[in-house]
Scaffold this motif. Structure first.
Motif, short mmCIF file in Angstrom:
data_model
loop_
_atom_site.label_atom_id
_atom_site.label_comp_id
_atom_site.label_asym_id
_atom_site.label_seq_id
_atom_site.Cartn_x
_atom_site.Cartn_y
_atom_site.Cartn_z
N THR A 1 34.00 38.45 44.95
CA THR A 1 34.91 37.38 45.40
C THR A 1 34.27 36.49 46.45
OG1 THR A 1 35.92 38.87 47.02
CG2 THR A 1 37.00 38.70 44.89
N ASP A 2 33.28 37.02 47.17
CA ASP A 2 32.59 36.21 48.18
C ASP A 2 31.73 35.11 47.55
OD1 ASP A 2 33.61 37.73 50.39
OD2 ASP A 2 32.14 39.28 49.93
N VAL B 1 32.71 33.48 44.67
CA VAL B 1 33.57 32.53 43.95
C VAL B 1 33.51 31.20 44.69
CG1 VAL B 1 35.94 31.99 43.26
CG2 VAL B 1 35.08 34.33 43.01
N GLY B 2 33.26 30.14 43.93
CA GLY B 2 33.10 28.82 44.53
C GLY B 2 31.65 28.51 44.87
N ILE B 3 30.84 29.52 45.05
CA ILE B 3 29.41 29.31 45.33
C ILE B 3 28.68 29.09 44.00
CG2 ILE B 3 27.32 30.30 46.36
CD1 ILE B 3 29.35 30.21 48.53
N GLY C 1 30.53 29.60 40.88
CA GLY C 1 31.49 29.35 39.81
C GLY C 1 32.80 30.08 40.02
N SER C 2 33.55 30.13 38.95
CA SER C 2 34.87 30.77 38.99
C SER C 2 34.72 32.29 39.06
CB SER C 2 35.65 30.39 37.74
OG SER C 2 35.03 30.98 36.60
N ARG C 3 35.85 32.95 39.22
CA ARG C 3 35.87 34.41 39.28
C ARG C 3 35.24 35.02 38.02
NH1 ARG C 3 40.80 37.06 41.78
NH2 ARG C 3 39.36 36.87 43.43
N VAL D 1 31.39 34.40 38.05
CA VAL D 1 30.76 35.28 39.04
C VAL D 1 30.68 36.70 38.49
CG1 VAL D 1 31.03 36.35 41.31
CG2 VAL D 1 31.42 33.89 41.05
N GLN E 1 23.01 27.32 39.86
CA GLN E 1 23.50 28.49 40.58
C GLN E 1 22.41 29.05 41.50
OE1 GLN E 1 24.61 30.68 37.08
NE2 GLN E 1 26.81 30.32 37.41
N SER F 1 22.38 27.06 44.62
CA SER F 1 23.53 27.42 45.46
C SER F 1 23.33 28.78 46.12
CB SER F 1 24.81 27.46 44.62
OG SER F 1 25.12 26.18 44.15
#
Length: 134
Positions: free
Chosen positions: A90-91, A93-95, A97-99, A102, A116, A119
């Motif tokens: 979850t850490d 997510v957003g870095i 992509g979506s859940r 990830v 990715q 990122s």
């Protein structure tokens, strides 16, 4: 700057420690133990500093010959960095992509894209090429 060693003190250390080329795990463990003890001292004499440097060289030579590191993959690098920093999926997510994305990346079901990798490199403060297969 050349350091002058006290020959008597250095000789006594050599007699006590008896450094030699390391050929077994037991010898390596012994050398590592001596190095740890030396590193625990607050201020090393120049003689002990030389012994320390000698032992570290012998240990490195032995370990280079006997412990071949497997080539790291982008996935194993990611997992290692996550474990090292105690991160969960979850850490990320957003870095990257979506859940769902990830989860697929972390579980090795999807390769890490170049975007990715950039990122992740920024997020972990490492070279993004660690996350790209060459």
């Amino acid at each position: 700057m050349t350091v002058t060693l006290n020959k008597l003190e250095y000789g006594a250390l050599l007699v006590d420690i008896q450094p030699k080329v390391i050929t077994t795990e037991e010898e390596n463990d012994r050398a590592l133990s001596i190095v740890e003890n030396l590193l625990a001292e607050e201020k090393l004499s120049p003689e002990k500093e030389q012994i320390l440097r000698l032992l570290v060289s012998l240990i490195e030579k032995f370990e280079d010959q006997h412990y071949q590191l497997a080539a790291s993959t982008p996935h194993s690098t990611l997992i290692h960095l996550m474990e090292e920093r105690e991160l969960r999926q979850t850490d990320l997510v957003g870095i990257i992509g979506s859940r769902g994305v990830v989860s697929e990346v972390v579980n090795g079901k999807r390769p890490i894209s170049k975007a990715q990798a950039k990122s992740l490199g920024s997020f972990f403060s490492v070279d993004p090429s660690l996350f790209v297969n060459w």
